[in-house]
Motif scaffolding. Structure first.
Motif, PDB file in Angstrom:
ATOM      1  N   TYR A  12       0.828  -1.210   0.000  1.00  0.00           N
ATOM      2  CA  TYR A  12       0.000   0.000   0.000  1.00  0.00           C
ATOM      3  C   TYR A  12       0.865   1.264   0.000  1.00  0.00           C
ATOM      4  O   TYR A  12       0.660   2.158  -0.819  1.00  0.00           O
ATOM      5  N   PHE A  13       1.836   1.339   0.897  1.00  0.00           N
ATOM      6  CA  PHE A  13       2.666   2.543   0.965  1.00  0.00           C
ATOM      7  C   PHE A  13       3.536   2.697  -0.279  1.00  0.00           C
ATOM      8  O   PHE A  13       3.778   3.818  -0.724  1.00  0.00           O
ATOM      9  N   ALA A  14       3.965   1.596  -0.878  1.00  0.00           N
ATOM     10  CA  ALA A  14       4.723   1.674  -2.133  1.00  0.00           C
ATOM     11  C   ALA A  14       3.823   2.187  -3.258  1.00  0.00           C
ATOM     12  O   ALA A  14       4.246   3.009  -4.077  1.00  0.00           O
ATOM     13  N   ALA A  15       2.577   1.736  -3.307  1.00  0.00           N
ATOM     14  CA  ALA A  15       1.640   2.148  -4.360  1.00  0.00           C
ATOM     15  C   ALA A  15       1.117   3.562  -4.138  1.00  0.00           C
ATOM     16  O   ALA A  15       0.668   4.203  -5.083  1.00  0.00           O
ATOM     17  N   ASP A  16       1.185   4.061  -2.922  1.00  0.00           N
ATOM     18  CA  ASP A  16       0.624   5.368  -2.586  1.00  0.00           C
ATOM     19  C   ASP A  16       1.259   6.505  -3.384  1.00  0.00           C
ATOM     20  O   ASP A  16       0.670   7.569  -3.498  1.00  0.00           O
ATOM     21  N   VAL A  17       2.419   6.282  -3.956  1.00  0.00           N
ATOM     22  CA  VAL A  17       3.069   7.310  -4.781  1.00  0.00           C
ATOM     23  C   VAL A  17       2.664   7.175  -6.249  1.00  0.00           C
ATOM     24  O   VAL A  17       3.080   7.973  -7.081  1.00  0.00           O
ATOM     25  N   ALA A  18       1.841   6.174  -6.572  1.00  0.00           N
ATOM     26  CA  ALA A  18       1.426   5.916  -7.956  1.00  0.00           C
ATOM     27  C   ALA A  18      -0.028   6.352  -8.145  1.00  0.00           C
ATOM     28  O   ALA A  18      -0.609   7.051  -7.318  1.00  0.00           O
ATOM     29  N   GLU A  19      -0.633   5.888  -9.225  1.00  0.00           N
ATOM     30  CA  GLU A  19      -2.015   6.238  -9.535  1.00  0.00           C
ATOM     31  C   GLU A  19      -2.990   5.407  -8.702  1.00  0.00           C
ATOM     32  O   GLU A  19      -2.608   4.446  -8.066  1.00  0.00           O
ATOM     33  N   GLY A  20      -4.247   5.817  -8.746  1.00  0.00           N
ATOM     34  CA  GLY A  20      -5.284   5.200  -7.930  1.00  0.00           C
ATOM     35  C   GLY A  20      -5.458   3.715  -8.124  1.00  0.00           C
ATOM     36  O   GLY A  20      -5.703   2.990  -7.163  1.00  0.00           O
ATOM     37  N   SER A  21      -5.320   3.222  -9.350  1.00  0.00           N
ATOM     38  CA  SER A  21      -5.530   1.791  -9.585  1.00  0.00           C
ATOM     39  C   SER A  21      -4.469   0.946  -8.892  1.00  0.00           C
ATOM     40  O   SER A  21      -4.757  -0.174  -8.467  1.00  0.00           O
ATOM     41  N   SER A  22      -3.263   1.458  -8.752  1.00  0.00           N
ATOM     42  CA  SER A  22      -2.201   0.723  -8.043  1.00  0.00           C
ATOM     43  C   SER A  22      -2.535   0.595  -6.567  1.00  0.00           C
ATOM     44  O   SER A  22      -2.324  -0.455  -5.954  1.00  0.00           O
ATOM     45  N   VAL A  23      -3.066   1.651  -5.982  1.00  0.00           N
ATOM     46  CA  VAL A  23      -3.486   1.606  -4.582  1.00  0.00           C
ATOM     47  C   VAL A  23      -4.670   0.654  -4.437  1.00  0.00           C
ATOM     48  O   VAL A  23      -4.679  -0.204  -3.560  1.00  0.00           O
ATOM     49  N   ALA A  24      -5.663   0.775  -5.288  1.00  0.00           N
ATOM     50  CA  ALA A  24      -6.862  -0.059  -5.203  1.00  0.00           C
ATOM     51  C   ALA A  24      -6.529  -1.550  -5.308  1.00  0.00           C
ATOM     52  O   ALA A  24      -7.201  -2.378  -4.684  1.00  0.00           O
ATOM     53  N   GLU A  44     -13.141   0.242  -7.112  1.00  0.00           N
ATOM     54  CA  GLU A  44     -13.371   1.380  -8.013  1.00  0.00           C
ATOM     55  C   GLU A  44     -13.449   2.690  -7.219  1.00  0.00           C
ATOM     56  O   GLU A  44     -12.851   3.694  -7.592  1.00  0.00           O
ATOM     57  N   ALA A  45     -14.185   2.676  -6.122  1.00  0.00           N
ATOM     58  CA  ALA A  45     -14.301   3.875  -5.282  1.00  0.00           C
ATOM     59  C   ALA A  45     -12.965   4.218  -4.632  1.00  0.00           C
ATOM     60  O   ALA A  45     -12.613   5.395  -4.493  1.00  0.00           O
ATOM     61  N   ILE A  46     -12.211   3.208  -4.238  1.00  0.00           N
ATOM     62  CA  ILE A  46     -10.894   3.441  -3.639  1.00  0.00           C
ATOM     63  C   ILE A  46      -9.952   4.052  -4.665  1.00  0.00           C
ATOM     64  O   ILE A  46      -9.188   4.968  -4.359  1.00  0.00           O
ATOM     65  N   SER A  47     -10.014   3.580  -5.900  1.00  0.00           N
ATOM     66  CA  SER A  47      -9.190   4.148  -6.973  1.00  0.00           C
ATOM     67  C   SER A  47      -9.531   5.625  -7.188  1.00  0.00           C
ATOM     68  O   SER A  47      -8.632   6.467  -7.317  1.00  0.00           O
ATOM     69  N   ARG A  48     -10.828   5.956  -7.209  1.00  0.00           N
ATOM     70  CA  ARG A  48     -11.257   7.359  -7.357  1.00  0.00           C
ATOM     71  C   ARG A  48     -10.784   8.207  -6.184  1.00  0.00           C
ATOM     72  O   ARG A  48     -10.318   9.330  -6.362  1.00  0.00           O
ATOM     73  N   TRP A  49     -10.925   7.670  -4.965  1.00  0.00           N
ATOM     74  CA  TRP A  49     -10.483   8.373  -3.755  1.00  0.00           C
ATOM     75  C   TRP A  49      -9.009   8.745  -3.855  1.00  0.00           C
ATOM     76  O   TRP A  49      -8.628   9.880  -3.620  1.00  0.00           O
TER      77      TRP A  49
END
Length: 108
Positions: A12-24, A44-49
């Motif tokens: 999660y923390f590694a993806a947090d610097v990327a786009e929403g889909s990586s975090v989702a 989908e909502a998490i990616s938008r967030w």
């Protein structure tokens, strides 16, 4: 020495610097994120967030501590960026399920 985090939280923390889909992708299909008094259901909502947060602010979250609290893994992260009140330490309360994040609540 880097902080030892469970794999899903580290991802999660590694993806947090990327786009929403990586975090989702770090979350279960029906996961919940609670942040700034708003609840986001599903990937989908998490990616938008994440995309909306990244459009508003540039920030870096550095995990500095982790504790177990019941069924949660609570990570304290130091956030710096271009948001009001920077820098700030926030608590990320993760609930894990099957190698993914089922719930995340970000608390001040």
């Amino acid at each position: 020495m880097p902080l030892a985090l469970p794999d899903p939280i580290s991802a999660y923390f590694a993806a947090d610097v990327a786009e929403g889909s990586s975090v989702a992708a770090c979350f279960t299909i029906d996961a919940v994120v609670i942040d700034e008094n708003e609840t986001h259901h599903g990937r989908e909502a998490i990616s938008r967030w994440k995309a909306e947060a990244s459009a508003r602010y540039r920030y870096l979250a550095e995990p500095i501590a982790i504790t177990a609290d019941g069924g949660e893994q609570v990570v304290t992260a130091h956030l710096t960026g271009d948001f009001p009140g920077s820098p700030v330490d926030l608590r990320y309360a993760f609930t894990l399920a099957g190698g993914e994040i089922a719930r995340l609540e970000i608390r001040a």
